[in-house]
Design an enzyme around this catalytic site. Sequence first.
Site, mmCIF file in Angstrom:
data_model
loop_
_atom_site.group_PDB
_atom_site.id
_atom_site.type_symbol
_atom_site.label_atom_id
_atom_site.label_comp_id
_atom_site.label_asym_id
_atom_site.label_seq_id
_atom_site.Cartn_x
_atom_site.Cartn_y
_atom_site.Cartn_z
ATOM 1 N N CYS A 1 -2.804 7.785 -1.537
ATOM 2 C CA CYS A 1 -1.634 8.175 -2.667
ATOM 3 C C CYS A 1 -2.694 8.619 -3.603
ATOM 4 C CB CYS A 1 -0.894 6.847 -2.730
ATOM 5 S SG CYS A 1 -1.556 5.618 -3.673
ATOM 6 N N CYS B 1 1.837 -7.644 1.597
ATOM 7 C CA CYS B 1 2.924 -7.438 2.744
ATOM 8 C C CYS B 1 4.008 -8.338 2.160
ATOM 9 C CB CYS B 1 2.564 -8.153 4.317
ATOM 10 S SG CYS B 1 3.581 -8.648 5.220
ATOM 11 N N GLY C 1 -16.494 5.872 -14.729
ATOM 12 C CA GLY C 1 -15.166 6.026 -14.918
ATOM 13 C C GLY C 1 -14.599 4.814 -15.676
ATOM 14 N N GLU D 1 17.101 -17.226 5.033
ATOM 15 C CA GLU D 1 16.916 -17.623 3.691
ATOM 16 C C GLU D 1 16.819 -19.077 3.367
ATOM 17 O OE1 GLU D 1 20.699 -15.274 1.393
ATOM 18 O OE2 GLU D 1 21.198 -16.163 3.349
#
Length: 1326
Positions: A47, A123, A342, A1261
């Site tokens: 990306c 994750c 950088g 849950e």
Amino acid sequence: MCMCKLDLGLTGTKLGCGEGGCGACTVMVSSYDRELNRCVHYAVNACLAPLYSVEGMHVISIEGVGHRKLGLHPVQESLASSHGSQCGFCTPGFIMSMYALLRSNKNSPCEEEIEECLAGNLCRCTGYRPIVDAFRVFAKTNDALYSGLSSLSLQDGLSICPSTGKPCSCGSTSTNEAATCNDARFQPISYSDIDGAKYTEKELIFPPELLMRKLAPLKLRGRGGLIWYRPVRLQYLLALKAKHPDAKLVVGNTEVGIEMRLKKLQYRVLISVAQVPELNTVNVNDNGVEVGSALRLSELLRLFRKVVKERPAHETSACKAFIEQLKWFAGTQIRNVACIGGNICTASPISDLNPLWMASRAEFRIINCNGDIRSIPAKDFFRGYRIVDMESDEILLSIFLPWTRPLECVKEFKQAHRRDDDIAIVNGGMRVFLEERGQELCVSDVSITFGGVGEVSLCARKAEEFLIGKNWNRGLLQDALKVIQSDVLIKEDSPGGMVEFRKSLTLSFFFKFFLWVSHHIHDIKPTIETFPSSHMSAMQSFSRQCRIGRQDYETVKQGTSIGLPEVHLSARIQVTGEAEYTDDTPVPPNTLHAALVLSQMPHARILSIDDSDTKYSPGFAGLFLAKDVPADNMIGPVVADEELFATDVVTCVGQVIGVVVADTHENAKTAAGKVKVEYEELPAILSIKEAIDAKSFHPNTEKRLTKGDVELCFRSGQCDRIIEGEVQMGGQEHFYMEPHGSLVWTIDGGNEVHMLSSTQDPHRHQNYVSRVLGLPMSKVVCKTKRIGGGFGGKETRSGFIAAAASVPSYLLNRPVKLILDRDVDMMISGHRHSFVGKYKVGFTNEGKILAYDLEIYNNGGNSLDLSSAILEIAMFHSDNVYEIPHVRITGSVCFTNFPSNTAFRGFGGPQGMLITENWIQRIAAELDRSPEEIKEMNFQVEGSITHYSQYLQHCTLHQLWKELKESCNFLKARSEVNEFNSHNRWKKRGVAMIPTKFGVSFTKKFMNQAGALVHVYTDGTVLVTHGGVEMGQGLHTKVAQVAASAFNIPLSSVFVSETSTDKVPNASPTAASVSSDMYGAAVLDACEQIKAQMKAVASKLNTNSFAELAGACYFQRIDLSAHGFHIVPDIGFDWISGKGNPFRYYTYGAAFAEVEIDTLTGDFQTRTVDIILDLGYSLNPAIDIGQMEGAFVQGLGWVALEELKWGDAGHKWIKPGNLLTCGPGNYKIPSINDIPFNFKVSLLKGNPNSKGIHSSKAVGEPPFFLASSVFFAIKDGIKAARAEMGLSSKWFPLDTPATPERIRMACFDEFTCPFVSLDFCPKLSV
């Protein structure tokens, strides 16, 4: 990234965040190093990597590793078989990180290297443990694994355990016996299997044509007139810099890419300096080491590790400090491409490395366009906020780091919200050079530098001047701390907040440094005064330790598949990247892409909308506002109180005003950004407190539950003690790995509308689109193949995404795709509700609870959504597992000017239980007894009646609790913790045990229904379609197991098709943990119908297989298709009478946790977790274990890591109503380094559930709340720290999440008292 998806159609690489923070887009880049004469392989974030940056390189995505048809790579096979892929969206990224590590290593990696390489991958489903186990088999931890020795050759039938890498007996399991750690599915994979010996023909080699190419300069043009240069010589670079003085120099694009995407900065010229050899030099000599400014951080780390081994120890103190700092610097993918220069020239005030350069006497060598070189000390390089001492015609050439001298010590410091891949809150670099003066050591030179305390990395010059010439002894420490306190000043409204915490960290860091130096030089100079041994814990840093998992369960097999730990049905296509998600779907060439026009104000009247600039934006195809909606502009899951597109007034930042469509995603975003909206600002309510004060509540949401007579009990004198208090807890971002998205298209000129959506509730999408477009629901179809995580966040809030995309699709008669960017998704789609609970509790001196009065409020946001139902669940669960004779609970949903909050795993239950566990702890403190004692004497029992009049049946709480205490050996653990705490002043450990009782059902009776469609084909295979959505929880796998067992056929003969509203109508959302119960029962019903129809044929014919029977039935014209239906019986609750059975049954559980906290910084690590849950006879214990681990780690994030920061009264440095934490850069979910060192998960044995499908229980849950054991263990550790200050008996509040700031400031000591009072509580957005 765009090339992979759009140009090549390679959809395996996923876009999770767009800022290099999640690792879902990881690919491997290979290049040929002509100096080393070999290929180098490394993982990068696609990306952030511009296409031009990999010119001449070989890029391998997940598609190049292994394929379902051609064969899986061992890395893929291991992850699939180890249950390491649930929703699957993050899976390709993990595979590529591990694959790149193996390709780049000549030798087998160690376990620490494996976990380090995964630090840049997130994750949200698995809890990481199965991923670690899957990849651990590639580490050389036991010679038996790599010597070709069969596990059968080990003594006593032992095999190699992937959790420990050592022989154990866990490999042998049989039906109805406990399975510990693993079973026969786990087979050792020898390193040679992935070293090319066996898989050579499948491994992609470096293309020979690239070897023959000569490196050449590039000049390329990009989107929006951007020019990209790639010089290959310093001279050419300097000439370009002279021509384009404002050009940005890039290597990894990790900073510039973020600036251009998120900050909308535009750079016309980018110059890639990665291939300039003069900027990649390494020179090690007798004076020090000089490195080129373009050297990548991963190469710098390798260099420092090398010189530490080769040079004398006293010379490499600075190198060691850099090694430690770089270990926690970003993720591996970022370090592989980001360069030293950088990081330096960005001049970030929170740079991890710049304080170290400054402290270590480094010099920066700068060259101008004429070739003139000058040197400047790092200390003098940073002039202001992101301003450095460098002219526009200059570049950073190299960095020189001198060797340290004898008696010269350099140390690094950093405190962040999360250790792995996180920006610093405060960091530091410190150095001292001591000289001998007789028996004393005198400070000859010193550097004290901090980041995160100002606009630039700050030198504490007053403290440095004070220290020089002083003798190094304990008396110097206290004086120096006072000087630092006055030296480092942070304004109260400073950006970043946490002012008191940041100030205290500067003192803590120096204290740690002073102790570390004193200990270091004591070996050289034994006469130097030392500190007590108990203080030595201050200088011991938390390290990256290997994790060990253990799973304990029984397999109760029923039929061919039920009860077996089958692998997730989609695992093999998820590990290869072949599994398709909404954004992966091929689209027609006329597809338009949509972007939302969003409100920038929390509460304002819209005065005008100007789209004059938008119309001329490239690729623009239309802007659609409320006036363009064909039918009803009002939507909502319960009450239609939400506008699809705002008309006159906006009520939160991020409210949708309109939607823009264009030919590409980027063009749509650009066009949407050009829409100008003029506002008239109105007063905004930005917290629960403000809502309560203003009586701002959603209409008709006040609820009340009562049992007994609370007031009478309080007045009667029965209660020996009465306590009152308040508990507040922040919200939580879902952070499903796949962002919201929908693809909508019309059929027959708009007569029908179809859509693919990432949603937990296709029926709601169908309903919303039908309502907005004015079409009957029979003409609207929503399909969902799978989604990349949901956790409740895609139950209702995904609906408006589909509805917004449907308007332009319908009006233009063209397909429209709307995929939210991560920052937009987090800002507008809602979160877990923040809560405030005001309690009053009466109890006896023995600890028996008599009365409980609770006022509970949740932050609903600007529309009702599901907030009322969430409040109800919180009220139902406010007793947790305790018998309380008198209860009164009142609740209200607050209306605030934030985006509407929504469902999240637990649905309010965890918030209600957390309030209760807080005052349970307080009772224990009041009575000076252990919390566990108080819990046990108040436990509910079989037949107990809750405060909502439901009887408890089949209560396994006591059995669970007893087994957990034995499993964790609680008394021994408590004793060992006390012993540790007595010997360590600055590190403290804590333990806690937490029970839970979670009610299972939708509390709205009508929602407890499910449908399914089952077809049997003549080849004996079965197709199942049902109303539930697969989102990683293994629902389709369990449903397939139900069907396979019903027909007595192999699991491989069953296929579960996509969820679609034209197959199963009116389905309830996949939520509330009931989907396996309901849809499993519906599928079983359909199967039984078909079996009944087949029975007559089966009784007459002696068929050899199910396929023969199916064929015979076909020839006998027997219907082999059936629609199954299930309703949940015996449930319903009446809020008027306050009586009924809202739940079908309860899932009980308990957890033990042990943590260790650093009282000086607030950092913590979870040492041990032991969980036990009653799941009846598990349908699939492997999937259920995965759900337990994933829920626990997600819950750990809620209680200890994840903090939403809004622009409110407590955070005035954030623009009002805006969300600061809207991406992985600022919002930190648990990473692989946050999971427990020892993680044991067990299922209660021998307790079938008569009310669940095949005697099972719901799992999604219930385990979530058990993570609060970590929270209360942290609090136990803080209590031990406060005892050092004589505060052991004083109760103290601790808000959720227990971030490092809250932990540190609660550990009140001499380093915090200059800045805060004893009752100080850090600010929290609620």
